[in-house]
Enzyme design. Structure first.
Site, PDB file in Angstrom:
ATOM      1  CB  CYS A 148      -0.915  -0.151   1.095  1.00  0.00           C
ATOM      2  SG  CYS A 148      -1.755  -1.438   1.670  1.00  0.00           S
ATOM      3  CD  GLU A 151      -1.097   8.509   1.574  1.00  0.00           C
ATOM      4  OE1 GLU A 151      -1.287   9.421   1.602  1.00  0.00           O
ATOM      5  OE2 GLU A 151      -0.382   7.655   2.455  1.00  0.00           O
ATOM      6  N   PRO A 152      -5.416   8.735  -1.870  1.00  0.00           N
ATOM      7  CG  PRO A 152      -7.288   8.885  -0.651  1.00  0.00           C
ATOM      8  CD  PRO A 152      -5.916   8.385  -0.677  1.00  0.00           C
ATOM      9  CB  ALA A 154       0.029  10.443  -2.448  1.00  0.00           C
ATOM     10  CD1 TRP A 182      -5.249   4.673  -6.356  1.00  0.00           C
ATOM     11  CD2 TRP A 182      -6.722   3.478  -7.526  1.00  0.00           C
ATOM     12  NE1 TRP A 182      -5.990   5.551  -6.962  1.00  0.00           N
ATOM     13  CE2 TRP A 182      -6.915   4.926  -7.589  1.00  0.00           C
ATOM     14  CE3 TRP A 182      -7.680   2.493  -8.010  1.00  0.00           C
ATOM     15  CZ2 TRP A 182      -7.754   5.333  -8.399  1.00  0.00           C
ATOM     16  CZ3 TRP A 182      -8.740   3.058  -8.850  1.00  0.00           C
ATOM     17  CH2 TRP A 182      -8.941   4.463  -9.001  1.00  0.00           C
ATOM     18  CD  GLU A 405       4.328  -2.206 -10.269  1.00  0.00           C
ATOM     19  OE1 GLU A 405       5.493  -2.137 -10.298  1.00  0.00           O
ATOM     20  OE2 GLU A 405       3.949  -3.092  -9.162  1.00  0.00           O
ATOM     21  N   GLY A 406       3.425   3.316 -12.101  1.00  0.00           N
ATOM     22  CA  GLY A 406       4.041   4.417 -12.851  1.00  0.00           C
ATOM     23  C   GLY A 406       3.296   4.602 -14.369  1.00  0.00           C
TER      24      GLY A 406
HETATM   25  C1  FAD Z   1      -6.226  -1.702 -10.807  1.00  0.00           C
HETATM   26  C2  FAD Z   1      -5.130  -1.005  -9.949  1.00  0.00           C
HETATM   27  C3  FAD Z   1      -4.209  -1.515  -9.126  1.00  0.00           C
HETATM   28  C4  FAD Z   1      -3.312  -0.910  -8.148  1.00  0.00           C
HETATM   29  N1  FAD Z   1      -2.626  -1.419  -7.335  1.00  0.00           N
HETATM   30  C5  FAD Z   1      -1.780  -0.736  -6.710  1.00  0.00           C
HETATM   31  C6  FAD Z   1      -1.192  -1.262  -5.410  1.00  0.00           C
HETATM   32  O1  FAD Z   1      -1.319  -2.516  -5.090  1.00  0.00           O
HETATM   33  N2  FAD Z   1      -0.423  -0.597  -4.503  1.00  0.00           N
HETATM   34  C7  FAD Z   1      -0.297   0.770  -4.781  1.00  0.00           C
HETATM   35  O2  FAD Z   1       0.181   1.557  -3.949  1.00  0.00           O
HETATM   36  N3  FAD Z   1      -0.808   1.339  -5.839  1.00  0.00           N
HETATM   37  C8  FAD Z   1      -1.650   0.851  -6.447  1.00  0.00           C
HETATM   38  N4  FAD Z   1      -2.428   1.261  -7.603  1.00  0.00           N
HETATM   39  C9  FAD Z   1      -2.200   2.759  -7.832  1.00  0.00           C
HETATM   40  C10 FAD Z   1      -1.700   3.063  -9.043  1.00  0.00           C
HETATM   41  O3  FAD Z   1      -0.050   2.848  -8.934  1.00  0.00           O
HETATM   42  C11 FAD Z   1      -1.731   4.648  -9.341  1.00  0.00           C
HETATM   43  O4  FAD Z   1      -3.244   4.702 -10.053  1.00  0.00           O
HETATM   44  C12 FAD Z   1      -0.818   5.243 -10.310  1.00  0.00           C
HETATM   45  O5  FAD Z   1       0.308   5.337  -9.763  1.00  0.00           O
HETATM   46  C13 FAD Z   1      -1.324   6.533 -11.222  1.00  0.00           C
HETATM   47  O6  FAD Z   1      -1.726   7.229 -10.006  1.00  0.00           O
HETATM   48  P1  FAD Z   1      -3.136   8.052 -10.051  1.00  0.00           P
HETATM   49  O7  FAD Z   1      -4.183   7.126 -10.303  1.00  0.00           O
HETATM   50  O8  FAD Z   1      -3.329   8.992  -8.789  1.00  0.00           O
HETATM   51  O9  FAD Z   1      -3.021   9.199 -11.209  1.00  0.00           O
HETATM   52  P2  FAD Z   1      -2.551  10.632 -11.094  1.00  0.00           P
HETATM   53  O10 FAD Z   1      -1.226  10.546 -10.521  1.00  0.00           O
HETATM   54  O11 FAD Z   1      -3.336  11.596 -10.721  1.00  0.00           O
HETATM   55  O12 FAD Z   1      -2.298  11.143 -12.648  1.00  0.00           O
HETATM   56  C14 FAD Z   1      -3.462  11.260 -13.633  1.00  0.00           C
HETATM   57  C15 FAD Z   1      -2.750  11.532 -14.932  1.00  0.00           C
HETATM   58  O13 FAD Z   1      -1.760  12.671 -14.728  1.00  0.00           O
HETATM   59  C16 FAD Z   1      -0.608  12.249 -15.307  1.00  0.00           C
HETATM   60  N5  FAD Z   1       0.686  12.714 -14.682  1.00  0.00           N
HETATM   61  C17 FAD Z   1       0.691  12.848 -13.313  1.00  0.00           C
HETATM   62  N6  FAD Z   1       1.883  13.654 -13.003  1.00  0.00           N
HETATM   63  C18 FAD Z   1       2.322  14.028 -14.361  1.00  0.00           C
HETATM   64  C19 FAD Z   1       3.702  14.412 -14.657  1.00  0.00           C
HETATM   65  N7  FAD Z   1       4.475  15.246 -13.883  1.00  0.00           N
HETATM   66  N8  FAD Z   1       3.931  14.634 -16.019  1.00  0.00           N
HETATM   67  C20 FAD Z   1       3.066  14.399 -16.820  1.00  0.00           C
HETATM   68  N9  FAD Z   1       1.696  13.871 -16.580  1.00  0.00           N
HETATM   69  C21 FAD Z   1       1.481  13.450 -15.416  1.00  0.00           C
HETATM   70  C22 FAD Z   1      -0.461  10.769 -15.352  1.00  0.00           C
HETATM   71  O14 FAD Z   1       0.268  10.162 -16.121  1.00  0.00           O
HETATM   72  C23 FAD Z   1      -2.135  10.450 -15.615  1.00  0.00           C
HETATM   73  O15 FAD Z   1      -2.081  10.257 -16.993  1.00  0.00           O
HETATM   74  C24 FAD Z   1      -3.258   0.337  -8.291  1.00  0.00           C
HETATM   75  C25 FAD Z   1      -4.224   1.143  -9.389  1.00  0.00           C
HETATM   76  C26 FAD Z   1      -5.152   0.266  -9.941  1.00  0.00           C
HETATM   77  C27 FAD Z   1      -6.005   1.324 -11.039  1.00  0.00           C
END
Ligand code: FAD
Length: 425
Positions: A148, A151-152, A154, A182, A405-406
């Protein structure tokens, strides 16, 4: 072999060849081929037939996880065996085969490995020995684990993590508060690994990873997420309210954390950041999963195109279809080569990717998976758009590989920073 023995072996207490002695080769050893074929057999015989059902149910496929545990595919011993392959290729090969079977079930089986990678990468030998077996449970009673970080507020920006961990010296406990979003296996996991900040002013360099033992008060599942794809894999919020864990649950121990924080406060470089270290190590493996989905869709579309007739000939006899299939094959092979290179490099250089080769592999494989699965739908025409045929599920599953994962944008950021040495924003 126990988890502690494996950790010692990984640290180099054995007579296996130095990684730098392993030349790059695309010729798989008999062992690698045997394991590939074994996983393929499981993917074909057990995973595929169950895929549509668990996608519809949107539930963790416990019977399939149990089957995987029974044959020894789900468990630390096998994961360690794949991981210890000195060429680095066994891990991507296994992941590609499993996710070729189905990505939702594949993630239900492999989701635990992110938490395991964090414990393995950052834990002490004692923590590895105690906690990793618990992440998997037993053959008769398999368990899953959750990592984990998100966060909402982060997601891409992990420096925004607001979950705090405060040390209570009187009881030698850490008190954790916050909300995680997530989390794969969040709430249903036996063991949660939680990234929390111990010093907010230090941003991501003030993060540390904590084990939350099973049944810990104050660690609760929040909302379960209804998803576009990967629906056999459970994803949920995790709430941490005055969640107290023993001092020994800080991965790596307090002494190491204090040393690291002191270095950062002195303005010296910190060697690692808890969440980033875990993601860096796992990117090529995640790329391999995307390659598995892409290959499954390509193979299905190829077979279909050789059967389906329109205008009095097989549709594959039209260049528009045949060239698409040729491009799919080429892109999938290119993605696999990037994944294998990064996996091999990870073994040779202890995960120092000078040009962000790990990110390159995940970026390419994720984008190829989305593109190939979309093309597969096109090749199947109307059938491709229905749930009677598997390529629409593959397309839904593939999309997550440009997000978690990014995201693809973040991978491009990492690569462009690595190649330029500049602070690209
Ligand atoms: C099915 C699923 C499983 C997951 N499993 C895990 C888990 O096990 N553990 C965990 O910790 N997390 C998990 N995640 C979270 C996942 O890693 C995040 O959703 C992901 O890192 C993106 O973060 P965000 O959704 O907040 O998008 P945001 O960070 O809000 O990004 C939104 C958009 O803005 C773009 N963006 C943001 N910053 C920049 C920048 N500097 N330059 C250009 N574009 C940018 C992004 O590329 C994206 O297109 C999971 C998510 C899903 C959907």
């Amino acid at each position: 072999m126990s988890a502690t023995d494996i950790a010692a072996e990984a640290a180099g207490d054995d007579a296996s060849p130095e990684p730098s002695e392993i030349p790059f080769s695309l010729a798989l050893s008999q062992d690698q081929k045997d394991i590939r074929d074994w996983v393929h057999g499981f993917a074909e015989g057990v995973v595929r037939p169950a895929a549509a059902e668990w996608d519809e149910r949107e539930e963790t496929p416990w019977p399939v996880i149990q089957e995987a545990a029974k044959i020894g595919l789900y468990g630390f011993e096998s994961l360690a065996q794949f991981f210890m392959d000195p060429t680095g290729l066994q891990m991507p090969i296994v992941n590609e085969e499993l996710f070729w079977g189905d990505a939702g079930i594949g993630m239900a089986i492999m989701g635990t490995s992110l938490a395991v990678a964090a414990i393995f990468g950052q834990g002490t030998n004692e923590q590895i020995g105690e906690w990793i077996p618990q992440c998997f449970g037993t053959e008769d009673d398999p368990q899953v684990a959750a990592f984990c970080a998100s966060e909402p507020d982060a997601g891409s920006d992990v420096s925004m993590i607001r979950t705090t961990a405060k040390y209570d010296e009187a009881t030698d406990e850490w008190v954790i508060n916050g909300q995680k979003a997530w989390a794969t296996n969040g709430g249903i996991a036996k063991v949660h690994v939680v990234i929390a900040t111990v010093d907010r002013e230090l941003g991501s360099r003030g993060h540390a990873a904590f084990l939350i033992p099973p049944g810990t008060k104050g660690c609760e599942q929040g909302a379960k997420v209804k998803k576009h794809g990967l629906r056999a894999s459970h994803t949920a919020d995790v709430h941490l309210d005055d969640c107290r864990v023993p001092g020994a649950c800080l991965l790596g121990g307090k002494e190491r954390l204090d040393e690291r924080l002191a270095r950062v406060r002195e303005g010296k470089q910190a060697r690692s950041q808890a969440a980033m270290q875990t993601f860096e190590a796992s990117r090529p493996t995640v790329g391999a999963q995307a390659v598995g989905i892409a290959r499954a869709a390509y193979e299905y579309a190829l077979d279909y195109a050789k059967e389906r007739e329109q205008f009095g000939r097989k549709i594959v006899e039209n260049q528009a279809i045949a060239f698409t299939l040729a491009d799919m094959k080429m892109e999938i092979d290119a993605a696999r080569l990037l994944v294998w290179r990064a996996s091999w490099m990870g073994k040779q250089q202890g995960m120092v990717f000078e040009n962000a080769e790990g990110s390159m592999s995940k970026l390419k494989a994720g984008e190829v998976a989305v593109w190939s699965t979309e093309r597969a739908i096109q090749i199947l025409g109307g059938n491709g758009y229905t749930r009677e045929f598997p390529v629409e599920r593959m397309h839904r599953d593939a999309k997550i590989y440009t997000i978690f994962e990014g995201t693809s944008e973040i991978q491009r950021l990492v690569i462009s920073r690595a190649i330029s040495g500049m602070k690209i924003a």
